[in-house]
Write an enzyme that holds these catalytic residues in place. Structure first.
Site, mmCIF file in Angstrom:
data_model
loop_
_atom_site.group_PDB
_atom_site.id
_atom_site.type_symbol
_atom_site.label_atom_id
_atom_site.label_comp_id
_atom_site.label_asym_id
_atom_site.label_seq_id
_atom_site.Cartn_x
_atom_site.Cartn_y
_atom_site.Cartn_z
ATOM 1 N N LEU A 38 9.113 14.582 -65.426
ATOM 2 C CA LEU A 38 8.681 13.518 -64.513
ATOM 3 C C LEU A 38 9.789 13.296 -63.479
ATOM 4 O O LEU A 38 10.970 13.318 -63.814
ATOM 5 C CB LEU A 38 8.431 12.223 -65.294
ATOM 6 C CG LEU A 38 7.236 12.219 -66.254
ATOM 7 C CD1 LEU A 38 7.183 10.890 -67.024
ATOM 8 C CD2 LEU A 38 5.927 12.444 -65.508
ATOM 9 N N GLY A 39 9.392 13.062 -62.243
ATOM 10 C CA GLY A 39 10.387 12.809 -61.189
ATOM 11 C C GLY A 39 10.612 13.998 -60.278
ATOM 12 O O GLY A 39 11.162 13.852 -59.193
ATOM 13 N N GLY A 180 24.242 25.748 -43.139
ATOM 14 C CA GLY A 180 24.900 24.474 -42.826
ATOM 15 C C GLY A 180 23.909 23.353 -42.601
ATOM 16 O O GLY A 180 24.105 22.508 -41.735
ATOM 17 N N GLY A 181 22.824 23.324 -43.384
ATOM 18 C CA GLY A 181 21.852 22.233 -43.293
ATOM 19 C C GLY A 181 22.275 21.065 -44.172
ATOM 20 O O GLY A 181 23.379 21.050 -44.726
ATOM 21 N N ILE A 183 21.345 19.888 -47.203
ATOM 22 C CA ILE A 183 21.654 20.078 -48.625
ATOM 23 C C ILE A 183 23.007 20.779 -48.795
ATOM 24 O O ILE A 183 23.855 20.360 -49.583
ATOM 25 C CB ILE A 183 20.513 20.865 -49.325
ATOM 26 C CG1 ILE A 183 19.242 20.009 -49.366
ATOM 27 C CG2 ILE A 183 20.912 21.290 -50.732
ATOM 28 C CD1 ILE A 183 18.019 20.701 -49.962
ATOM 29 N N GLU A 202 26.927 29.446 -41.123
ATOM 30 C CA GLU A 202 25.654 28.977 -40.548
ATOM 31 C C GLU A 202 25.183 29.971 -39.473
ATOM 32 O O GLU A 202 25.955 30.403 -38.633
ATOM 33 C CB GLU A 202 25.865 27.561 -39.969
ATOM 34 C CG GLU A 202 24.804 27.056 -39.025
ATOM 35 C CD GLU A 202 23.390 27.016 -39.599
ATOM 36 O OE1 GLU A 202 23.214 26.649 -40.768
ATOM 37 O OE2 GLU A 202 22.460 27.384 -38.851
ATOM 38 N N GLY A 269 17.118 26.946 -46.747
ATOM 39 C CA GLY A 269 15.774 26.438 -46.512
ATOM 40 C C GLY A 269 14.932 26.514 -47.771
ATOM 41 O O GLY A 269 15.381 27.005 -48.802
ATOM 42 N N HIS A 442 27.061 -12.081 -39.535
ATOM 43 C CA HIS A 442 28.400 -11.550 -39.246
ATOM 44 C C HIS A 442 29.289 -11.729 -40.461
ATOM 45 O O HIS A 442 29.209 -12.758 -41.112
ATOM 46 C CB HIS A 442 28.999 -12.295 -38.053
ATOM 47 C CG HIS A 442 30.386 -11.860 -37.725
ATOM 48 N ND1 HIS A 442 30.656 -10.649 -37.133
ATOM 49 C CD2 HIS A 442 31.599 -12.466 -37.943
ATOM 50 C CE1 HIS A 442 31.972 -10.528 -36.980
ATOM 51 N NE2 HIS A 442 32.557 -11.616 -37.465
#
Ligand code: FAD
Length: 466
Positions: A38-39, A180-181, A183, A202, A269, A442
Site C-alpha cells: 500500500l502506498g 540531472g533531473g 530525482i 546530464e 526518466g 511577520h
C-alpha cells in the site's frame, strides 16, 4: 474464486488508494489491488523515504556548520543503520495509516498481480492462486518505473535506481549520477551532504531541464559548494568493472573522460508500468511512448476504464496522481468533475528547494505574452536571516494587462511550503494585487510572496526600485 465490485482500482499508490477512498466515500463497493505494498512508489520507495533522508542530511549539515551561529558540536557522526531504521519506521507508520483508512472505508484490498481478461474483468495472481474480479468500472493506477540505459543496465548493486539509492547500508565514497533531473539531484545532494564525492552527468545543457535557468543557477551553486563535478551535454558511452566500483566513460563537450565510482545511480526518466497488465484485452489505447491515453475526466479509450497518475504520463507527481484519482472516482460516481492542471504545483527538494506553479517565465516569453515580473530576494527577508538560510528568491509573474497571476517560482529554503499559497491564488484567478493586499504575518517566509507581488508594480517595501 470470483468477486464482484462497483469499482476496481489497480495499484495502491497515491493515485489508486486515494481514488479507492473517494469511491468508497461516494458509496461504491470498491476493491483495491496491489502486487506490492500500500502506498505505491511514492510512500515506499520515492517521496517519503527520500524526504526522510534529505531531512537527516540537512540536519547533519546544519549541525556541522552551526559553529557560525554560536553552537559548537564536535564529532557529529552518521549511523546509517539507525538512519535507515528510522526512515523505514516513518514509511511503515504511513503505510499502516493507509491500511486503517481502507478498512474503515470498507475497501476490500487484494495483494496480487492484476491482468485484464475483458473490459470488465481482471484476473489476480495472489500467493494463494488466481482469482477473478468483475467490476462495472476499473481504474488503472499502476504508476511508472525507471528507464534503463542499454549501455548501463541496472544490477541493483553498483548500477542502481532511486529505489536502491534510498536503501543503502553505507554512505558511498564516490557516487556518480546519470541524469540531472529532480530525482537524481535530490539524492545526489543528500549523499554529498553526508560526504560522498559527487559527479552529475546530464545530457542536456542544464540541470533540472524544464526549470527556469535563474532558479537552477542557485542549486548549481550549492552543488559546487559541496564539491560536486557537473558534466553538462555529456553522455555515458560505456563502463567497466574497476575493483569494488565501476569506471564509466563519458563523452563531454571537451572530449572523452573517465570516472570511477563505487555506485552509479541511473536516473534518466520513467516509463509507464503496464507490462503484464494485458490492457489490449480491454481495448485500452496508449500513446507513442506507451502512456495510457485519457481525456480530461481520466477516461481511457474504453469508456468503463479510467487511468490516473504516472501511467498516463508526466509530470510524475504524487499530488497530480491523487487529484486525478479523485476526479476519476467522482466521474465514476456520476459527478461532472474534470481536471484543470493550471494550478498544479511542483516541488523539487534540492538545496535549496525549488517550487513552481502556473506558467514559467521562459514558457510565457516563448509564447510572446505581455507579462510583468516581481522578484524578491530572500536575503532581504527577516525570517530567512533568522533561519540563517538566505539563498534564493521569489518570483511572481502577472499578465501585463489584467494583472492576473500566471506563475510563481520560488527557490530557497521552505519553497515547497510557500508554493501552496500561490497555487490557491492561481486556482482562484487572483491578481498580483490580491497577494499584495493580503496581510502576511511577520516575520515569515510567505512575506517574500507579498513583497514579490508588490515588486510586480515596482513598490516592494524592503528592496530599492531598480
Ligand atoms: P505508484 O505510486 O507508482 O503506484 C503504482 C502501484 O501499482 C504500485 O504500488 C505497484 O505495485 C502497483 N502495480 C503496478 N502494476 C500492477 C499490477 N499489474 N497489479 C497490481 N498492482 C500493480 N512525487 C512528488 O509529488 N513529490 C516528491 O517528493 C516525489 N519524490 C519522488 C522521489 C523518488 C525517488 C521517486 C522515484 C518518485 C518521486 N515522486 C515524487 C513521484 C511519485 O512517487 C509518483 O508520481 C507517484 O508515486 C505516482 O503515483 P501512482 O499512484 O501513479 O503510482
Amino acid at each position: 474464486m470470483s468477486r464482484q465490485a462497483d469499482a476496481l482500482v489497480i495499484g495502491a499508490g497515491p493515485g489508486g488508494y486515494v481514488a479507492a477512498i473517494r469511491l468508497a466515500q461516494l458509496g461504491k463497493k470498491t476493491i483495491l489491488i496491489d502486487r506490492d505494498r500500500l502506498g505505491g512508489e511514492c510512500l515506499n520507495y520515492g517521496c517519503i523515504p527520500s524526504k526522510a533522508l534529505i531531512h537527516a542530511a540537512n540536519l547533519y549539515e546544519n549541525i556541522s556548520k552551526s559553529n557560525s551561529i554560536g553552537i559548537s558540536v564536535t564529532d557529529a557522526k552518521v549511523n546509517v543503520e539507525k538512519l535507515q531504521e528510522w526512515k523505514s519506521a516513518v514509511v511503515s507508520k504511513l503505510r499502516n495509516g493507509i491500511a486503517t483508512l481502507c478498512k474503515g472505508n470498507n475497501i476490500e484490498v487484494i495483494f496480487g498481480e492484476a491482468s485484464f481478461e475483458t473490459a470488465n474483468s481482471v484476473s489476480v495472481r495472489t500467493s494463494d492462486g488466481v482469482e477473478t474480479v468483475q467490476s462495472d468500472k476499473i481504474i488503472i493506477a499502476t504508476g511508472s518505473k525507471p528507464i534503463e540505459l542499454p549501455s548501463l543496465k541496472f544490477d541493483g548493486k553498483r548500477i542502481i535506481s532511486s529505489k536502491e539509492a534510498l536503501e543503502l547500508s553505507s554512505i558511498p565514497e564516490e557516487l556518480s549520477i546519470i541524469g540531472g533531473g529532480a530525482i537524481g539531484l535530490e539524492i545526489g545532494i543528500l549523499y554529498a551532504k553526508f560526504g560522498s564525492k559527487l559527479t552529475v552527468i546530464e545530457l542536456t545543457d542544464q540541470l533540472l531541464p524544464g526549470t527556469d535557468a535563474d532558479l537552477v543557477q542557485i542549486v548549481s551553486r550549492t552543488l559546487r559548494r559541496l564539491g560536486a563535478k557537473i558534466l553538462l551535454k555529456s553522455k555515458v558511452v560505456e563502463y567497466e568493472d574497476a575493483g569494488k566500483g565501476i569506471k564509466i566513460r563519458v563523452e563531454t563537450p571537451n572530449g572523452p573522460e573517465s570516472h570511477e565510482a563505487d555506485l552509479v545511480l541511473v536516473s534518466v526518466g520513467r516509463r509507464p508500468r503496464i507490462d503484464g497488465l494485458a490492457i489490449e484485452k480491454a481495448g485500452v489505447e496508449v500513446t507513442e511512448k506507451g502512456f495510457i491515453k485519457v481525456d480530461k475526466q481520466l477516461r481511457t479509450s474504453t469508456p468503463s476504464i479510467f487511468a490516473i497518475g504516472d501511467v498516463v504520463g508526466p509530470p510524475f507527481l504524487a499530488h497530480k496522481a491523487s487529484r486525478e484519482g479523485i476526479v476519476a472516482a467522482e466521474v465514476i460516481a456520476g459527478q461532472n468533475s474534470e481536471l484543470d492542471y493550471r494550478a498544479l504545483p511542483s516541488a523539487i527538494f534540492t538545496s535549496p528547494e525549488i517550487a513552481t506553479v502556473g506558467l514559467s517565465e521562459a514558457q510565457l516569453q516563448k509564447e510572446g505574452r505581455a507579462i510583468t515580473i516581481g522578484k524578491f530576494p530572500l536575503a532581504a527577508l527577516g525570517r530567512a536571516l533568522t533561519n540563517d538560510d538566505t539563498e534564493g528568491f521569489v518570483k511572481v509573474i502577472a499578465d501585463a494587462e489584467t494583472d492576473e497571476v500566471l506563475g510563481v517560482e520560488v527557490v530557497g529554503g521552505g519553497a515547497s511550503d510557500l508554493i501552496s499559497e500561490a497555487a490557491l491564488a492561481i486556482e482562484m484567478g487572483a491578481t498580483s494585487e490580491d497577494f499584495a493586499l493580503t496581510i502576511h504575518p511577520h516575520p515569515t517566509l510567505p512575506e517574500g510572496i507579498m513583497e514579490a507581488a508588490e515588486a510586480v508594480k515596482g513598490r516592494a517595501i524592503h528592496i530599492l526600485k531598480r
